[in-house]
Design an enzyme around this catalytic site. Structure first.
Site, PDB file in Angstrom:
ATOM      1  N   ILE A  77       0.864  -1.177   0.000  1.00  0.00           N
ATOM      2  CA  ILE A  77       0.000   0.000   0.000  1.00  0.00           C
ATOM      3  C   ILE A  77       0.901   1.227   0.000  1.00  0.00           C
ATOM      4  O   ILE A  77       1.950   1.228   0.652  1.00  0.00           O
ATOM      5  CB  ILE A  77      -0.957  -0.004   1.222  1.00  0.00           C
ATOM      6  CG1 ILE A  77      -1.964   1.158   1.138  1.00  0.00           C
ATOM      7  CG2 ILE A  77      -0.204  -0.012   2.523  1.00  0.00           C
ATOM      8  CD1 ILE A  77      -3.097   1.064   2.162  1.00  0.00           C
ATOM      9  N   ALA A  78       0.512   2.234  -0.765  1.00  0.00           N
ATOM     10  CA  ALA A  78       1.307   3.459  -0.799  1.00  0.00           C
ATOM     11  C   ALA A  78       0.469   4.624  -1.280  1.00  0.00           C
ATOM     12  O   ALA A  78      -0.481   4.461  -2.050  1.00  0.00           O
ATOM     13  CB  ALA A  78       2.528   3.289  -1.698  1.00  0.00           C
ATOM     14  N   VAL A  79       0.879   5.803  -0.830  1.00  0.00           N
ATOM     15  CA  VAL A  79       0.302   7.073  -1.251  1.00  0.00           C
ATOM     16  C   VAL A  79       1.461   7.920  -1.761  1.00  0.00           C
ATOM     17  O   VAL A  79       2.568   7.867  -1.225  1.00  0.00           O
ATOM     18  CB  VAL A  79      -0.402   7.782  -0.073  1.00  0.00           C
ATOM     19  CG1 VAL A  79      -0.804   9.201  -0.424  1.00  0.00           C
ATOM     20  CG2 VAL A  79      -1.609   6.976   0.372  1.00  0.00           C
ATOM     21  N   GLU A 121       1.518  -6.764   7.151  1.00  0.00           N
ATOM     22  CA  GLU A 121       2.776  -6.610   7.880  1.00  0.00           C
ATOM     23  C   GLU A 121       3.217  -5.165   7.704  1.00  0.00           C
ATOM     24  O   GLU A 121       3.036  -4.583   6.634  1.00  0.00           O
ATOM     25  CB  GLU A 121       3.852  -7.540   7.328  1.00  0.00           C
ATOM     26  CG  GLU A 121       3.565  -8.989   7.578  1.00  0.00           C
ATOM     27  CD  GLU A 121       4.599  -9.911   6.965  1.00  0.00           C
ATOM     28  OE1 GLU A 121       5.517  -9.420   6.274  1.00  0.00           O
ATOM     29  OE2 GLU A 121       4.487 -11.124   7.174  1.00  0.00           O
ATOM     30  N   ASN A 155       7.789   2.104  11.016  1.00  0.00           N
ATOM     31  CA  ASN A 155       6.738   2.886  10.355  1.00  0.00           C
ATOM     32  C   ASN A 155       5.612   3.176  11.351  1.00  0.00           C
ATOM     33  O   ASN A 155       4.525   2.607  11.281  1.00  0.00           O
ATOM     34  CB  ASN A 155       6.228   2.144   9.120  1.00  0.00           C
ATOM     35  CG  ASN A 155       5.401   3.025   8.217  1.00  0.00           C
ATOM     36  OD1 ASN A 155       4.943   4.089   8.617  1.00  0.00           O
ATOM     37  ND2 ASN A 155       5.192   2.560   6.995  1.00  0.00           N
ATOM     38  N   TYR A 181      -3.243   1.700  11.132  1.00  0.00           N
ATOM     39  CA  TYR A 181      -3.818   0.347  11.134  1.00  0.00           C
ATOM     40  C   TYR A 181      -4.481   0.028  12.468  1.00  0.00           C
ATOM     41  O   TYR A 181      -5.569  -0.552  12.512  1.00  0.00           O
ATOM     42  CB  TYR A 181      -2.748  -0.699  10.812  1.00  0.00           C
ATOM     43  CG  TYR A 181      -2.061  -0.500   9.484  1.00  0.00           C
ATOM     44  CD1 TYR A 181      -2.738  -0.001   8.370  1.00  0.00           C
ATOM     45  CD2 TYR A 181      -0.716  -0.803   9.336  1.00  0.00           C
ATOM     46  CE1 TYR A 181      -2.106   0.181   7.159  1.00  0.00           C
ATOM     47  CE2 TYR A 181      -0.074  -0.627   8.111  1.00  0.00           C
ATOM     48  CZ  TYR A 181      -0.769  -0.132   7.035  1.00  0.00           C
ATOM     49  OH  TYR A 181      -0.132   0.043   5.836  1.00  0.00           O
TER      50      TYR A 181
END
Length: 149
Positions: free
Chosen positions: A71-73, A105, A110, A117
């Protein structure tokens, strides 16, 4: 903020790869990202009002157990709610697909992602010691789960 969550298609891969290489210290290769039709694939892109990819997630649903693989933005858009929108959309997708559980994970360093989460309902269940490479060694992967009842 007008956003659309869409299935990942070949036409978005260049934008996804650009974000991937900016957002991660150890990004996935282009060849790994372009495997969009693998077993259980449920990959999505987040498109803004200008029809640009601003984020994405890769997930795999195997028999009701969904794993968030990546997942990334876009980094310049961090702090504007896109990550929360993506993770909530991921959970909504899991619900509509009648998933029993979701897994992910996260790097132990982070902290922002971990807090996000945790805030949406994931729980830490275990750690993989020295799993992720870093510039000066390795760090733990925190395994988190979300159970749908």
């Amino acid at each position: 903020m007008l956003l659309k969550l869409m299935s990942l298609k070949q036409i978005y891969l260049e934008e996804v790869f650009a974000i991937e290489t900016q957002a991660h210290t150890h990004p996935w290769s282009f060849s790994l990202l372009e495997n969009i039709n693998g077993r259980g694939a449920c990959h999505k892109v987040l498109i803004n009002e200008d029809e640009k990819v601003v984020g994405y997630f890769y997930a795999q649903n195997i028999l009701g157990e969904v794993t968030l693989l990546n997942i990334a933005v876009e980094p310049k858009l961090h702090g504007h709610g896109y990550g929360k929108y993506l993770i909530e959309s991921f959970l909504e997708m899991c619900v509509s697909d009648k998933a029993e559980s979701a897994w992910l994970e996260v790097r132990s360093s982070n902290h922002k992602a971990y807090r996000l989460y945790d805030a949406v309902g994931f729980n830490e269940v275990d750690r993989r010691r020295d799993y992720y490479p870093t510039e000066d060694g390795k760090e733990d992967a925190i395994i988190m789960s979300y159970l749908f009842l």
